[in-house]
Motif scaffolding. Sequence first.
Motif, PDB file in Angstrom:
ATOM      1  N   SER A 661      11.016  25.834   6.001  1.00  0.00           N
ATOM      2  CA  SER A 661      10.540  25.402   4.681  1.00  0.00           C
ATOM      3  C   SER A 661      11.636  25.570   3.635  1.00  0.00           C
ATOM      4  CB  SER A 661       9.297  26.207   4.287  1.00  0.00           C
ATOM      5  OG  SER A 661       8.239  25.994   5.196  1.00  0.00           O
ATOM      6  N   ALA A 662      12.372  26.690   3.733  1.00  0.00           N
ATOM      7  CA  ALA A 662      13.477  26.910   2.791  1.00  0.00           C
ATOM      8  C   ALA A 662      14.530  25.817   2.930  1.00  0.00           C
ATOM      9  CB  ALA A 662      14.095  28.285   3.035  1.00  0.00           C
ATOM     10  N   TYR A 663      14.800  25.409   4.157  1.00  0.00           N
ATOM     11  CA  TYR A 663      15.797  24.358   4.379  1.00  0.00           C
ATOM     12  C   TYR A 663      15.311  23.019   3.824  1.00  0.00           C
ATOM     13  CZ  TYR A 663      19.296  21.511   6.802  1.00  0.00           C
ATOM     14  OH  TYR A 663      20.315  20.642   7.094  1.00  0.00           O
ATOM     15  N   LEU A 664      14.044  22.701   4.061  1.00  0.00           N
ATOM     16  CA  LEU A 664      13.494  21.462   3.509  1.00  0.00           C
ATOM     17  C   LEU A 664      13.536  21.480   1.982  1.00  0.00           C
ATOM     18  CD1 LEU A 664      10.459  20.821   5.895  1.00  0.00           C
ATOM     19  CD2 LEU A 664      12.354  19.247   5.476  1.00  0.00           C
ATOM     20  N   GLU A 665      13.278  22.639   1.397  1.00  0.00           N
ATOM     21  CA  GLU A 665      13.345  22.752  -0.057  1.00  0.00           C
ATOM     22  C   GLU A 665      14.763  22.479  -0.549  1.00  0.00           C
ATOM     23  OE1 GLU A 665      11.292  25.765  -3.130  1.00  0.00           O
ATOM     24  OE2 GLU A 665      12.861  26.705  -1.912  1.00  0.00           O
ATOM     25  N   GLN A 666      15.762  23.000   0.164  1.00  0.00           N
ATOM     26  CA  GLN A 666      17.155  22.738  -0.199  1.00  0.00           C
ATOM     27  C   GLN A 666      17.477  21.251  -0.121  1.00  0.00           C
ATOM     28  OE1 GLN A 666      19.816  25.113   2.181  1.00  0.00           O
ATOM     29  NE2 GLN A 666      18.739  27.029   1.743  1.00  0.00           N
ATOM     30  N   LEU A 668      15.378  18.689  -0.279  1.00  0.00           N
ATOM     31  CA  LEU A 668      14.677  17.965  -1.342  1.00  0.00           C
ATOM     32  C   LEU A 668      15.405  18.124  -2.669  1.00  0.00           C
ATOM     33  CD1 LEU A 668      11.003  18.866  -0.389  1.00  0.00           C
ATOM     34  CD2 LEU A 668      11.937  16.550  -0.502  1.00  0.00           C
ATOM     35  N   SER A 669      15.906  19.318  -2.923  1.00  0.00           N
ATOM     36  CA  SER A 669      16.649  19.547  -4.163  1.00  0.00           C
ATOM     37  C   SER A 669      17.947  18.740  -4.172  1.00  0.00           C
ATOM     38  CB  SER A 669      16.951  21.037  -4.306  1.00  0.00           C
ATOM     39  OG  SER A 669      17.751  21.278  -5.442  1.00  0.00           O
ATOM     40  N   ALA A 678      15.409  13.589   2.444  1.00  0.00           N
ATOM     41  CA  ALA A 678      15.345  14.957   2.958  1.00  0.00           C
ATOM     42  C   ALA A 678      14.985  14.960   4.437  1.00  0.00           C
ATOM     43  CB  ALA A 678      14.330  15.763   2.158  1.00  0.00           C
ATOM     44  N   VAL A 679      14.031  14.134   4.817  1.00  0.00           N
ATOM     45  CA  VAL A 679      13.616  14.059   6.218  1.00  0.00           C
ATOM     46  C   VAL A 679      14.750  13.502   7.075  1.00  0.00           C
ATOM     47  CG1 VAL A 679      12.006  12.951   7.821  1.00  0.00           C
ATOM     48  CG2 VAL A 679      11.172  13.871   5.654  1.00  0.00           C
ATOM     49  N   ALA A 680      15.416  12.462   6.593  1.00  0.00           N
ATOM     50  CA  ALA A 680      16.553  11.907   7.335  1.00  0.00           C
ATOM     51  C   ALA A 680      17.649  12.955   7.498  1.00  0.00           C
ATOM     52  CB  ALA A 680      17.100  10.674   6.617  1.00  0.00           C
TER      53      ALA A 680
END
Length: 730
Positions: A661-666, A668-669, A678-680
């Motif tokens: 989740s932390a990585y996805l947040e990074q 997205l930012s 972000a998904v790609a």
Amino acid sequence: MYRAPNFCTLPSDGLSYVLSARAGAFGLDSGGNSIVRARMLALAVLWLSVGGFAADAAAAVTAAGATAAASVAPAATSGPSAGSEPSVQSAAAALRGANERFAANDREGAEALLMELSVESIIADYALLLWMRSRVESGRTAEAIVMEPRWNRLDSPLDAEFFTLLGRAYASEGAEVQARQAWDRALKAETRSEESAALHTSIGASNERTERFSQAAQAYLEVWIHHPETDSHEAAERALGTLEARLGRTLRNGAEYRKRGDTLFRLRHNEAALDAYDRAIAAKPSRTEVRRAERKRAQTLFRLRRYPEAARAFEKLPAQDETAIEIARAHARSGEVPRAIEELAAIGRRTRSRHSVRANFLAGLLADEDEPVRARTFFEKTIARGGRTSYARAAVWRLGWSSFRAGEYADAIRYFKRLIGSDESLSSLRPRYWHARALERSGLDGAGEIYEWISSRFPFSYYGWRAGQRAPGGLPDANQAVVAREVAKPLDSGTSVLSSASLARVAILIEAGMVDEANAELTRLFAIAGGLTDRLVLAQMYADTGDFHRAQKVVLSLYGDQLASRPALADLDVWWHAWPAPYPEAFRQTAEKGIRVEPGLVYAVMREESGYRPKVLSVSGARGLLQIMPETGEVLARGQALHTFTPEDLFDPETNIHLGSAYLEQLLSRFSGKVSAAVASYNAGPEAVARWIESGPSEDDEWVEAIPYDQTRTYVERVLRSLQVYRVLY
């Protein structure tokens, strides 16, 4: 039972009430779940009726009955001699008690409980197996051997485990012939690689003890060739080396090295496979074996991305068009794209070659970026010669998409309509959607009707979601209306084939805390499961054991593409199992740490990365639910102040969800909240995505479609599709 996180605010319609009711019911224990679930669904019926949605209320009545029935079905009957829930509970209590006594070293008390269960019980085989294990492990092997006649009177799926123990007992008594016979019987029933390898190793050691060295070698070779990934492999390899030294000759010839290489190749242990093929060729077996090993060696080099070496390896093979294509592909991957195009074009000109269609298509793909006019020629040749092949359809798509990107919308419409034809299946959605987009860009009528058709027929598909955003009625909040306001056609219920006794066996094992054994039973039932009722019961049982991956698979294997359509209220459980929401505590803790990522997005990535499997390890070394590499995990852990982090922690759901989740947040930012980017990035890396954003189109649907890596594009579409499904279901 697991509790599904409630991502919704207050329910806005009857369906949301059903969803919230069902999510709440998941939090109850197995004893009260079915009753409360039925009550909550009944409240949903009342709400729907008061709100004027009579049709929805009728469907919810069906849902309440079906859900309650499915919830209690496993516990309804415990076997042919006893048909009440207490008998299930008492059998489970006895099994649980026996295991607790074993853990406390009270073998006598445990065996007394098992003796009662071994008579006139649907779990008599489990009782006898545990009893057998107790005798073998305590060294009472003579007592264990006398249990064989009792076992032979049973028809049990546990033969592999029993005869493995029986072989150990015979071997301890010095009866090597009988031990090998028992292990042979176990092998006939065993399907697991690890256990099969251990049995072959035991048979090899037994043969060695009786100086049957040739037979011992055959047993060890079986492990060395066919089970190189198992724990028994090293012991078998050492034993082969010892035998070779004793006999003064090699026991592993070129053909056997080639077979071992094939197993390693299948397992994607590429470096080890390459070594096996090199050894096979060096041993100079028959010409046929050499050719097989050389071809697989070339394929392994390509897989290892050692493209120049792969090209040279393919060039040594007999000249054939299929091989020539592989040489061209290796040249292209080595950066020699113009050379590869010319090589493919030469194959494509051979009118009698069955590989010419593929060669023209691949040449078109390579030329598409720098020579679009020439690429179009290659694609047209593919269509002319390809008939109804997948290459021809893909070429039509390429021409349609390139026309759309070039602003040649009339041509794009023509190509997309050619792909659609009379097809109304899920596979037609991609050209349908872009047909509508081309109409829209051209200022022509008809796009709205196409968007409405796609979004109403397939609301839970990627293009259904995209179309819903553009439909005249609009989305995103229309998703719930699409599902709730209309009663969809129920799924075909099919035929139930699973017996009450077989399901009761699983219920007993779950209640007794024997999760691994319950999952083994469920796997056997999965292989023969029939229709909807069977699938829902098995899926719920899998979920009860914490195996959300197989809970998902048991419904996907039958209903698959149908899950892109709207669910009838009576069938909602199928969709919930296909998109489960496990590990709610991990998400709560992640939110408390200040990480603000939509849970549905994390679940959607989890679905694609691991299929909800917390212990999965990829060939590349990625670990756990969100498939995090150890090196990435260490960096993320430092950023999250997890000072005691080790790579093994990635197999822990809470840690994995926290760091993922932390990585996805990074991500997205970094990409200003652009979810698709972000998904790609999660799949292809942020550097590649940054390049694509710089050079790609601005509109999000077009940007996703233009992702140059097919694997990444498909990944992004699947994750975005699941994100929308999670937003609707929870």
